[in-house]
Write a protein that holds these residues in place. Structure first.
Motif, PDB file in Angstrom:
ATOM      1  N   ARG A  91     -16.010   0.516  15.065  1.00 38.63           N
ATOM      2  CA  ARG A  91     -17.082  -0.279  15.662  1.00 38.63           C
ATOM      3  C   ARG A  91     -17.963   0.525  16.615  1.00 38.63           C
ATOM      4  O   ARG A  91     -19.183   0.371  16.637  1.00 38.63           O
ATOM      5  N   ALA A  92     -17.358   1.387  17.414  1.00 37.97           N
ATOM      6  CA  ALA A  92     -18.107   2.119  18.440  1.00 37.97           C
ATOM      7  C   ALA A  92     -19.175   3.047  17.856  1.00 37.97           C
ATOM      8  O   ALA A  92     -20.160   3.329  18.522  1.00 37.97           O
ATOM      9  N   VAL A  93     -18.989   3.511  16.639  1.00 37.67           N
ATOM     10  CA  VAL A  93     -19.931   4.489  16.070  1.00 37.67           C
ATOM     11  C   VAL A  93     -20.634   3.999  14.808  1.00 37.67           C
ATOM     12  O   VAL A  93     -21.531   4.675  14.306  1.00 37.67           O
ATOM     13  N   ARG A  94     -20.255   2.853  14.303  1.00 37.81           N
ATOM     14  CA  ARG A  94     -20.864   2.339  13.077  1.00 37.81           C
ATOM     15  C   ARG A  94     -22.393   2.251  13.157  1.00 37.81           C
ATOM     16  O   ARG A  94     -23.090   2.693  12.246  1.00 37.81           O
ATOM     17  N   PRO A  95     -22.959   1.678  14.245  1.00 39.47           N
ATOM     18  CA  PRO A  95     -24.432   1.583  14.307  1.00 39.47           C
ATOM     19  C   PRO A  95     -25.126   2.949  14.306  1.00 39.47           C
ATOM     20  O   PRO A  95     -26.140   3.125  13.625  1.00 39.47           O
ATOM     21  N   LEU A  96     -24.599   3.899  15.043  1.00 46.02           N
ATOM     22  CA  LEU A  96     -25.190   5.235  15.084  1.00 46.02           C
ATOM     23  C   LEU A  96     -25.190   5.862  13.697  1.00 46.02           C
ATOM     24  O   LEU A  96     -26.207   6.400  13.242  1.00 46.02           O
ATOM     25  N   LEU A  97     -24.067   5.789  13.017  1.00 46.68           N
ATOM     26  CA  LEU A  97     -23.968   6.385  11.682  1.00 46.68           C
ATOM     27  C   LEU A  97     -24.919   5.706  10.701  1.00 46.68           C
ATOM     28  O   LEU A  97     -25.582   6.375   9.905  1.00 46.68           O
ATOM     29  N   ALA A  98     -25.007   4.379  10.769  1.00 49.63           N
ATOM     30  CA  ALA A  98     -25.904   3.652   9.860  1.00 49.63           C
ATOM     31  C   ALA A  98     -27.367   3.999  10.123  1.00 49.63           C
ATOM     32  O   ALA A  98     -28.180   4.028   9.203  1.00 49.63           O
ATOM     33  N   GLU A  99     -27.695   4.271  11.361  1.00 53.83           N
ATOM     34  CA  GLU A  99     -29.070   4.640  11.704  1.00 53.83           C
ATOM     35  C   GLU A  99     -29.426   6.039  11.195  1.00 53.83           C
ATOM     36  O   GLU A  99     -30.544   6.290  10.752  1.00 53.83           O
ATOM     37  N   ARG A 100     -28.465   6.944  11.222  1.00 55.04           N
ATOM     38  CA  ARG A 100     -28.737   8.340  10.856  1.00 55.04           C
ATOM     39  C   ARG A 100     -28.542   8.649   9.376  1.00 55.04           C
ATOM     40  O   ARG A 100     -29.017   9.673   8.892  1.00 55.04           O
ATOM     41  N   ALA A 101     -27.851   7.783   8.660  1.00 57.67           N
ATOM     42  CA  ALA A 101     -27.558   8.046   7.250  1.00 57.67           C
ATOM     43  C   ALA A 101     -28.784   7.819   6.374  1.00 57.67           C
ATOM     44  O   ALA A 101     -29.670   7.039   6.707  1.00 57.67           O
ATOM     45  N   ASP A 102     -28.808   8.504   5.231  1.00 58.40           N
ATOM     46  CA  ASP A 102     -29.875   8.245   4.272  1.00 58.40           C
ATOM     47  C   ASP A 102     -29.361   7.589   2.994  1.00 58.40           C
ATOM     48  O   ASP A 102     -30.122   7.288   2.085  1.00 58.40           O
ATOM     49  N   LEU A 103     -28.043   7.340   2.937  1.00 64.60           N
ATOM     50  CA  LEU A 103     -27.442   6.647   1.800  1.00 64.60           C
ATOM     51  C   LEU A 103     -26.100   6.073   2.228  1.00 64.60           C
ATOM     52  O   LEU A 103     -25.359   6.712   2.968  1.00 64.60           O
ATOM     53  N   MET A 104     -25.815   4.869   1.731  1.00 62.50           N
ATOM     54  CA  MET A 104     -24.486   4.290   1.889  1.00 62.50           C
ATOM     55  C   MET A 104     -23.926   4.026   0.501  1.00 62.50           C
ATOM     56  O   MET A 104     -24.636   3.502  -0.365  1.00 62.50           O
ATOM     57  N   VAL A 105     -22.688   4.412   0.303  1.00 62.37           N
ATOM     58  CA  VAL A 105     -21.967   4.098  -0.916  1.00 62.37           C
ATOM     59  C   VAL A 105     -20.871   3.116  -0.510  1.00 62.37           C
ATOM     60  O   VAL A 105     -20.013   3.438   0.315  1.00 62.37           O
ATOM     61  N   TRP A 106     -20.937   1.920  -1.075  1.00 61.38           N
ATOM     62  CA  TRP A 106     -20.027   0.839  -0.686  1.00 61.38           C
ATOM     63  C   TRP A 106     -18.975   0.652  -1.764  1.00 61.38           C
ATOM     64  O   TRP A 106     -19.285   0.267  -2.883  1.00 61.38           O
ATOM     65  N   VAL A 122     -18.767  12.306  17.133  1.00 55.31           N
ATOM     66  CA  VAL A 122     -19.529  11.672  16.054  1.00 55.31           C
ATOM     67  C   VAL A 122     -21.023  11.881  16.278  1.00 55.31           C
ATOM     68  O   VAL A 122     -21.762  12.191  15.343  1.00 55.31           O
ATOM     69  N   ASP A 123     -21.471  11.735  17.518  1.00 58.54           N
ATOM     70  CA  ASP A 123     -22.886  11.954  17.828  1.00 58.54           C
ATOM     71  C   ASP A 123     -23.293  13.377  17.454  1.00 58.54           C
ATOM     72  O   ASP A 123     -24.338  13.599  16.842  1.00 58.54           O
ATOM     73  N   ARG A 124     -22.440  14.336  17.767  1.00 55.93           N
ATOM     74  CA  ARG A 124     -22.738  15.754  17.518  1.00 55.93           C
ATOM     75  C   ARG A 124     -22.832  16.048  16.012  1.00 55.93           C
ATOM     76  O   ARG A 124     -23.805  16.613  15.553  1.00 55.93           O
ATOM     77  N   PHE A 125     -21.816  15.651  15.241  1.00 55.95           N
ATOM     78  CA  PHE A 125     -21.869  15.995  13.817  1.00 55.95           C
ATOM     79  C   PHE A 125     -22.950  15.197  13.094  1.00 55.95           C
ATOM     80  O   PHE A 125     -23.596  15.706  12.181  1.00 55.95           O
ATOM     81  N   SER A 126     -23.172  13.939  13.497  1.00 57.60           N
ATOM     82  CA  SER A 126     -24.145  13.115  12.765  1.00 57.60           C
ATOM     83  C   SER A 126     -25.589  13.506  13.067  1.00 57.60           C
ATOM     84  O   SER A 126     -26.507  13.051  12.387  1.00 57.60           O
ATOM     85  N   ALA A 127     -25.805  14.358  14.052  1.00 63.48           N
ATOM     86  CA  ALA A 127     -27.140  14.890  14.325  1.00 63.48           C
ATOM     87  C   ALA A 127     -27.468  16.055  13.390  1.00 63.48           C
ATOM     88  O   ALA A 127     -28.615  16.486  13.317  1.00 63.48           O
ATOM     89  N   GLN A 128     -26.468  16.552  12.677  1.00 64.65           N
ATOM     90  CA  GLN A 128     -26.665  17.667  11.746  1.00 64.65           C
ATOM     91  C   GLN A 128     -27.440  17.194  10.509  1.00 64.65           C
ATOM     92  O   GLN A 128     -27.461  16.006  10.202  1.00 64.65           O
ATOM     93  N   PRO A 129     -28.032  18.124   9.778  1.00 67.80           N
ATOM     94  CA  PRO A 129     -28.865  17.733   8.636  1.00 67.80           C
ATOM     95  C   PRO A 129     -28.101  17.237   7.401  1.00 67.80           C
ATOM     96  O   PRO A 129     -28.677  16.559   6.560  1.00 67.80           O
ATOM     97  N   ALA A 130     -26.820  17.572   7.283  1.00 68.88           N
ATOM     98  CA  ALA A 130     -26.079  17.164   6.083  1.00 68.88           C
ATOM     99  C   ALA A 130     -24.623  16.872   6.436  1.00 68.88           C
ATOM    100  O   ALA A 130     -23.983  17.655   7.133  1.00 68.88           O
TER     101      ALA A 130
END
Length: 187
Positions: A80-95, A64-72
């Motif tokens: 739970r283990a990766v939710r904070p990282l993804l939320a920090e790196r995302a530029d949009l959330m669709v709920w 998850v760390d590797r792919f979420s460092a990509q530009p798109a």
């Protein structure tokens, strides 16, 4: 930033998108649609998480760390283990904030279909026997029921940590469809 509804246009050129929602709400389906509409990769978190016999893969967080460092990318906001990282790196959330009845109908139908057809999921896994809905507290149908109210809490916490984080809240399938029709590929 306040929550935006289905009438809000997507932020210009979202490139890192999270799809939040309860299990069975349609996160993976929507993430795939968003990836196709925008021309960006969809990374399915369940495929990274589940190893053989439903065991968590040791490399999950690193993957998850590797792919979420990509530009798109677009992915589901879960685990739970990766939710904070993804939320920090995302530029949009669709709920996907669908009613519990809708989610339960969808997760039950999906579970029945997968089990009946013995669909092979990630790393050779298949849905467990249907009777386990009564014996396994972590069965996906029971999980969807019990965790349904938690998504709103998690979204609120993510926005509290990043007030500028745009969140599009979609409450019905027709809203999802209308919102997706507005999207244009990332250039």
């Amino acid at each position: 930033m306040p929550l935006l509804d289905a009438t809000a246009p997507p932020p210009s050129r979202p490139c890192r998108i999270l799809v939040a929602g309860t299990s069975g709400s349609g996160k993976t389906t929507l993430a795939g649609r968003l990836g196709a509409a925008l021309g960006i990769p969809h990374v399915e978190l369940d495929g990274l998480h589940h190893g053989p016999n439903w065991t968590p893969r040791a490399s999950f967080a690193d993957d998850v760390d590797r792919f979420s460092a990509q530009p798109a990318w677009v992915t589901e906001w879960q685990y739970r283990a990766v939710r904070p990282l993804l939320a920090e790196r995302a530029d949009l959330m669709v709920w996907l904030d669908l009613p519990r009845a809708t989610v339960m109908r969808q997760v039950a139908a999906r579970t029945l279909r997968r089990r009946w057809r013995r669909e092979v999921l990630w790393n050779g896994n298949i849905e467990p026997p249907l009777h386990t809905v009564f014996t396994d507290p972590a069965h996906i149908v029971r999980w969807a029921w019990s965790t349904h109210p938690l998504t709103a809490q998690r979204v609120a916490e993510a926005v509290a940590r990043r007030p500028e984080f745009p969140v599009i809240r979609l409450t019905a399938r027709r809203e999802v469809d209308a919102w997706v029709r507005q999207l244009r590929p990332v250039e």
